[in-house]
Design an enzyme around this catalytic site. Structure first.
Site, PDB file in Angstrom:
ATOM      1  N   CYS A 116      31.603 -12.286  -0.525  1.00 36.09           N
ATOM      2  CA  CYS A 116      30.782 -11.132  -0.126  1.00 36.09           C
ATOM      3  C   CYS A 116      31.296 -10.451   1.137  1.00 36.09           C
ATOM      4  O   CYS A 116      31.204  -9.240   1.271  1.00 36.09           O
ATOM      5  CB  CYS A 116      29.343 -11.585   0.078  1.00 36.09           C
ATOM      6  SG  CYS A 116      29.218 -13.044   1.116  1.00 36.09           S
ATOM      7  N   GLY A 165      22.645 -12.932  -3.106  1.00 42.37           N
ATOM      8  CA  GLY A 165      23.120 -12.310  -4.342  1.00 42.37           C
ATOM      9  C   GLY A 165      23.288 -10.819  -4.163  1.00 42.37           C
ATOM     10  O   GLY A 165      23.543 -10.328  -3.052  1.00 42.37           O
ATOM     11  N   SER A 166      23.136 -10.094  -5.251  1.00 38.25           N
ATOM     12  CA  SER A 166      23.412  -8.659  -5.230  1.00 38.25           C
ATOM     13  C   SER A 166      22.231  -7.868  -4.660  1.00 38.25           C
ATOM     14  O   SER A 166      21.090  -8.301  -4.758  1.00 38.25           O
ATOM     15  CB  SER A 166      23.683  -8.193  -6.658  1.00 38.25           C
ATOM     16  OG  SER A 166      22.533  -8.431  -7.447  1.00 38.25           O
ATOM     17  N   GLU A 213      20.938  -5.275  -5.917  1.00 39.01           N
ATOM     18  CA  GLU A 213      20.048  -4.858  -7.018  1.00 39.01           C
ATOM     19  C   GLU A 213      18.966  -5.914  -7.245  1.00 39.01           C
ATOM     20  O   GLU A 213      17.780  -5.598  -7.314  1.00 39.01           O
ATOM     21  CB  GLU A 213      20.847  -4.678  -8.324  1.00 39.01           C
ATOM     22  CG  GLU A 213      21.919  -3.599  -8.288  1.00 39.01           C
ATOM     23  CD  GLU A 213      23.154  -3.988  -7.476  1.00 39.01           C
ATOM     24  OE1 GLU A 213      23.519  -5.176  -7.457  1.00 39.01           O
ATOM     25  OE2 GLU A 213      23.745  -3.090  -6.840  1.00 39.01           O
ATOM     26  N   VAL A 214      19.394  -7.174  -7.359  1.00 37.70           N
ATOM     27  CA  VAL A 214      18.412  -8.239  -7.581  1.00 37.70           C
ATOM     28  C   VAL A 214      17.622  -8.494  -6.285  1.00 37.70           C
ATOM     29  O   VAL A 214      16.427  -8.777  -6.328  1.00 37.70           O
ATOM     30  CB  VAL A 214      19.105  -9.526  -8.096  1.00 37.70           C
ATOM     31  CG1 VAL A 214      18.099 -10.647  -8.263  1.00 37.70           C
ATOM     32  CG2 VAL A 214      19.796  -9.250  -9.427  1.00 37.70           C
ATOM     33  N   GLY A 215      18.288  -8.337  -5.163  1.00 38.30           N
ATOM     34  CA  GLY A 215      17.595  -8.505  -3.873  1.00 38.30           C
ATOM     35  C   GLY A 215      16.372  -7.608  -3.763  1.00 38.30           C
ATOM     36  O   GLY A 215      15.332  -8.008  -3.238  1.00 38.30           O
ATOM     37  N   LYS A 251      16.915 -22.471  -7.296  1.00 33.28           N
ATOM     38  CA  LYS A 251      17.336 -21.910  -8.593  1.00 33.28           C
ATOM     39  C   LYS A 251      18.808 -21.537  -8.436  1.00 33.28           C
ATOM     40  O   LYS A 251      19.142 -20.520  -7.841  1.00 33.28           O
ATOM     41  CB  LYS A 251      16.492 -20.676  -8.926  1.00 33.28           C
ATOM     42  CG  LYS A 251      16.316 -20.395 -10.413  1.00 33.28           C
ATOM     43  CD  LYS A 251      17.594 -20.151 -11.177  1.00 33.28           C
ATOM     44  CE  LYS A 251      18.089 -18.735 -11.079  1.00 33.28           C
ATOM     45  NZ  LYS A 251      19.398 -18.539 -11.731  1.00 33.28           N
ATOM     46  N   GLU A 299      30.973  -2.459  -4.254  1.00 35.36           N
ATOM     47  CA  GLU A 299      31.463  -3.839  -4.203  1.00 35.36           C
ATOM     48  C   GLU A 299      32.069  -4.206  -5.560  1.00 35.36           C
ATOM     49  O   GLU A 299      31.409  -4.103  -6.591  1.00 35.36           O
ATOM     50  CB  GLU A 299      30.301  -4.791  -3.885  1.00 35.36           C
ATOM     51  CG  GLU A 299      30.757  -6.223  -3.704  1.00 35.36           C
ATOM     52  CD  GLU A 299      29.612  -7.182  -3.400  1.00 35.36           C
ATOM     53  OE1 GLU A 299      28.537  -7.039  -4.013  1.00 35.36           O
ATOM     54  OE2 GLU A 299      29.807  -8.077  -2.572  1.00 35.36           O
ATOM     55  N   GLU A 342      20.426 -12.287   1.641  1.00 39.65           N
ATOM     56  CA  GLU A 342      21.857 -12.291   2.009  1.00 39.65           C
ATOM     57  C   GLU A 342      22.572 -11.606   0.852  1.00 39.65           C
ATOM     58  O   GLU A 342      22.721 -12.192  -0.215  1.00 39.65           O
ATOM     59  CB  GLU A 342      22.400 -13.716   2.147  1.00 39.65           C
ATOM     60  CG  GLU A 342      21.532 -14.707   2.896  1.00 39.65           C
ATOM     61  CD  GLU A 342      21.482 -14.471   4.378  1.00 39.65           C
ATOM     62  OE1 GLU A 342      22.342 -13.728   4.884  1.00 39.65           O
ATOM     63  OE2 GLU A 342      20.574 -14.992   5.028  1.00 39.65           O
TER      64      GLU A 342
HETATM   65  P1  NAD Z   1      23.064 -11.759  -8.710  1.00 38.27           P
HETATM   66  O1  NAD Z   1      22.205 -10.965  -7.796  1.00 38.27           O
HETATM   67  O2  NAD Z   1      23.344 -11.218 -10.055  1.00 38.27           O
HETATM   68  O3  NAD Z   1      22.421 -13.211  -8.964  1.00 38.27           O
HETATM   69  C1  NAD Z   1      22.090 -14.056  -7.882  1.00 38.27           C
HETATM   70  C2  NAD Z   1      21.014 -15.017  -8.330  1.00 38.27           C
HETATM   71  O4  NAD Z   1      19.847 -14.268  -8.667  1.00 38.27           O
HETATM   72  C3  NAD Z   1      21.363 -15.841  -9.571  1.00 38.27           C
HETATM   73  O5  NAD Z   1      20.852 -17.141  -9.414  1.00 38.27           O
HETATM   74  C4  NAD Z   1      20.604 -15.118 -10.676  1.00 38.27           C
HETATM   75  O6  NAD Z   1      20.241 -15.967 -11.744  1.00 38.27           O
HETATM   76  C5  NAD Z   1      19.370 -14.664  -9.929  1.00 38.27           C
HETATM   77  N1  NAD Z   1      18.681 -13.537 -10.566  1.00 38.27           N
HETATM   78  C6  NAD Z   1      19.203 -12.569 -11.356  1.00 38.27           C
HETATM   79  N2  NAD Z   1      18.227 -11.704 -11.752  1.00 38.27           N
HETATM   80  C7  NAD Z   1      17.087 -12.142 -11.174  1.00 38.27           C
HETATM   81  C8  NAD Z   1      15.742 -11.667 -11.181  1.00 38.27           C
HETATM   82  N3  NAD Z   1      15.391 -10.584 -11.864  1.00 38.27           N
HETATM   83  N4  NAD Z   1      14.826 -12.335 -10.458  1.00 38.27           N
HETATM   84  C9  NAD Z   1      15.164 -13.432  -9.748  1.00 38.27           C
HETATM   85  N5  NAD Z   1      16.412 -13.939  -9.716  1.00 38.27           N
HETATM   86  C10 NAD Z   1      17.367 -13.298 -10.418  1.00 38.27           C
HETATM   87  O7  NAD Z   1      24.393 -12.062  -7.891  1.00 38.27           O
HETATM   88  P2  NAD Z   1      25.691 -12.827  -8.389  1.00 38.27           P
HETATM   89  O8  NAD Z   1      26.419 -11.959  -9.356  1.00 38.27           O
HETATM   90  O9  NAD Z   1      25.331 -14.215  -8.775  1.00 38.27           O
HETATM   91  O10 NAD Z   1      26.512 -12.942  -7.004  1.00 38.27           O
HETATM   92  C11 NAD Z   1      27.283 -11.921  -6.503  1.00 38.27           C
HETATM   93  C12 NAD Z   1      26.579 -11.193  -5.389  1.00 38.27           C
HETATM   94  O11 NAD Z   1      26.157 -12.096  -4.373  1.00 38.27           O
HETATM   95  C13 NAD Z   1      27.501 -10.211  -4.701  1.00 38.27           C
HETATM   96  O12 NAD Z   1      26.823  -9.003  -4.455  1.00 38.27           O
HETATM   97  C14 NAD Z   1      27.829 -10.916  -3.389  1.00 38.27           C
HETATM   98  O13 NAD Z   1      28.263 -10.068  -2.374  1.00 38.27           O
HETATM   99  C15 NAD Z   1      26.539 -11.588  -3.085  1.00 38.27           C
HETATM  100  N6  NAD Z   1      26.703 -12.688  -2.113  1.00 38.27           N
HETATM  101  C16 NAD Z   1      26.247 -12.511  -0.832  1.00 38.27           C
HETATM  102  C17 NAD Z   1      26.434 -13.533   0.120  1.00 38.27           C
HETATM  103  C18 NAD Z   1      25.969 -13.383   1.557  1.00 38.27           C
HETATM  104  O14 NAD Z   1      25.972 -14.370   2.271  1.00 38.27           O
HETATM  105  N7  NAD Z   1      25.585 -12.203   2.006  1.00 38.27           N
HETATM  106  C19 NAD Z   1      27.073 -14.710  -0.258  1.00 38.27           C
HETATM  107  C20 NAD Z   1      27.521 -14.835  -1.563  1.00 38.27           C
HETATM  108  C21 NAD Z   1      27.327 -13.826  -2.498  1.00 38.27           C
END
Ligand code: NAD
Length: 496
Positions: free
Chosen positions: A298, A242-243, A245-247, A189, A398, A264
């Site tokens: 990140c 991702g973030s 919060e969503v993690g 996704k 962040e 991650e």
């Molecule tokens: P995000 O958490 O908003 O979204 C990430 C993904 O999750 C997207 O595909 C989104 O559609 C999906 N998503 C959103 N809500 C969801 C839900 N309720 N259930 C399931 N999936 C959902 O993050 P973002 O804004 O796309 O990316 C930025 C974040 O990613 C930053 O915090 C950044 O630090 C982090 N990041 C971390 C790494 C790493 O390797 N540690 C690498 C890149 C980015």
């Protein structure tokens, strides 16, 4: 101003809405929905993409299950899978210009960065894990008196991946290459802001001979497609980038189904500059780090801790490099820093500078919106530098933009304490000519990665992961990551 596109990208974008890729077939979302993708450099519509929902996720997981059970992928010798993955890597190299253009257009990053780093890195990741899988024993003898035993390593089944928008294809590579090399099938996704290169990648996977159902992509929104994938009982593993919060939501969903999860997450990386550091080199490197991908990285250095003696010299150099940066559209060869990915992200970045100032931080470089002639609709921001107390909101949270926070320190112990008060634990760097001290401090910083006299260092074979708020579950890029996608099974009999 509409950019000139390569003919293959015009053709690719001509198919509207761009379809899902499930079970080796391209098709619309079952309920016909779609969403818009914009060029952040212009603010203009790039295309419409199928908005997959729970029903599409279910179809994709079933296709991946079927491919795992009935197609030969999981049972192929690692060598045969490696041949296909190498072919895919070669195709990525051959289509580098097109993929780089698409990635630059979708994310806003300078074309040279996409062509020089993101895309070739995906090909290297595929080759690295394909070769590692060939060298990894599927059967490992266990020498225990009284038993004839071995460990069998087998793939899990369907592995799910949810990705963010900052390095769309690079992260697909880091994520799925070890899973595929190990013999799993995958459902991806991508982020709704940047799904294009992942779909283009599927065309290449088809052409390379990856069997139908081994790679599936459901584009869609996080709360619908993403949530449905994380909650699907048919997946064996999930990796989320991702973030935090969503993690947390994803971790809870996977926990309910007892699905192992890899997270991650975000970061608030620091760079610690001691008075014996090469100040000019460090200032240039950190200005480069905070503007790389327009600060949407990140692990980048966002808190710059500078020993008092070199504060003025460092600041002068840092300001010089940040003010000299050429901001422009990603496809303009002169651009060193593109736009941020969306208007929402632009408001977030500008908002943090404002909130930081309101909370008592001082602006050393004002930042603010940037206007690029000919691209007035783009989401551009200028780099900003703040300084103030360590608990300021801009020093703690962040921002994910070209905004750094400077903090002075006197002693080694004070610097370590300042870095470690962050809830995040992704990556930091230490800058010093004294390698003994640099190593000592690097080891005392609580994070998955500590770099010395450089920031943002990646290589296949060096694990990259976060701890605390920055993630859990194993990370990427290391040799261990392949084993994360192989289930171990003991096969034992008494020795007669
Ligand atoms: P995000 O958490 O908003 O979204 C990430 C993904 O999750 C997207 O595909 C989104 O559609 C999906 N998503 C959103 N809500 C969801 C839900 N309720 N259930 C399931 N999936 C959902 O993050 P973002 O804004 O796309 O990316 C930025 C974040 O990613 C930053 O915090 C950044 O630090 C982090 N990041 C971390 C790494 C790493 O390797 N540690 C690498 C890149 C980015």
């Amino acid at each position: 101003m509409r950019q000139k596109l390569l003919p293959e990208i015009e053709t690719f974008l001509g198919r509207q809405p761009l379809p899902l890729f499930i079970g080796g077939a391209w098709g619309p979302a079952e309920r016909g929905g779609h969403f818009e993708v914009r060029d952040p450099g212009e603010g203009q519509l790039l295309g419409r993409v199928a908005a997959g929902e729970a029903v599409d996720v279910d179809r994709a997981v079933r296709a991946a299950q079927t491919a795992f059970r009935s197609a030969p992928w999981a049972r192929l010798p690692a060598n045969d899978r490696a041949v296909i993955l190498h072919r895919l890597a070669d195709l990525l190299d051959r289509h580098r210009a097109a993929l780089a253009q698409l990635e630059s257009l979708d994310v806003g990053k300078p074309l040279a960065q996409a062509a020089g780093f993101d895309i070739p890195n995906v090909a290297q990741t595929l080759r690295y894990y394909a070769d590692l899988a060939v060298r990894t024993r599927a059967r490992e003898p266990i020498a225990v008196p009284g038993f004839e035993a071995h460990t069998l390593r087998v793939p899990y089944g369907v592995c799910a991946f949810i990705f963010p928008w900052n390095f769309p294809l690079l992260l697909v590579g880091w994520g799925i290459a070890p899973a595929l090399a190990a013999g799993n099938t995958v459902v991806i996704k991508p982020a709704e802001d940047t799904p294009l290169s992942t779909l283009y990648f599927c065309q290449l996977a088809e052409a390379a001979g990856v069997p139908p159902g081994v790679v599936n992509v459901v584009t869609g929104l996080g709360e619908t497609a993403g949530a449905a994938l994380a909650a699907h009982p048919g997946i064996q593993r999930l990796s989320f980038t991702g973030s935090p919060e969503v993690g947390r939501l994803i971790g809870a969903s996977c926990g309910r189904n007892l699905v192992p999860v890899k997270l991650e997450l975000g970061g608030k990386g620091a760079a610690v500059l001691f008075e014996d550091a090469e100040v000019e080199t460090a200032a240039q490197a950190l200005a480069g780090a905070i503007t790389l991908n327009t600060g949407q990285v990140c692990c980048t250095a966002t808190r710059w801790l500078v020993q008092r003696k070199i504060w003025d010299r460092f600041l002068e150099q840092a300001l010089h490099h940040l003010q000299a940066i050429r901001i422009g559209h990603g496809l303009d060869p002169e651009s060193q820093m593109g736009p941020v990915v969306s208007e929402k992200q632009r408001q977030r970045v500008l908002g943090y500078v404002q909130k930081g100032e309101q909370a008592g931080a001082r602006l050393l470089l004002a930042g603010g919106p940037a206007t690029v002639p000919g691209h007035e609709g783009g989401y551009y921001v200028k780099p900003a530098l703040l300084t103030g107390g360590p608990d300021n909101i801009s020093a703690r949270e962040e921002i994910f933009g070209p905004v750094a926070y400077l903090l002075p320190f006197e002693s080694e112990a004070e610097a370590i304490a300042l870095v470690n008060r962050s809830q995040y634990g992704l990556a930091n760097s230490v800058w010093s000519a004294d390698l003994g001290r640099a190593n000592r401090v690097a080891e005392a910083l609580v994070a998955g990665n500590s770099w010395i006299n450089a920031h943002n260092l990646f290589a296949h074979g060096i694990p990259y992961a976060g701890c605390n708020l920055s993630g859990l579950g194993g990370g990427v890029l290391g040799p261990e990551t392949l084993l994360d996608y192989l289930r171990a099974q003991s096969v034992v009999r008494p020795r007669s």
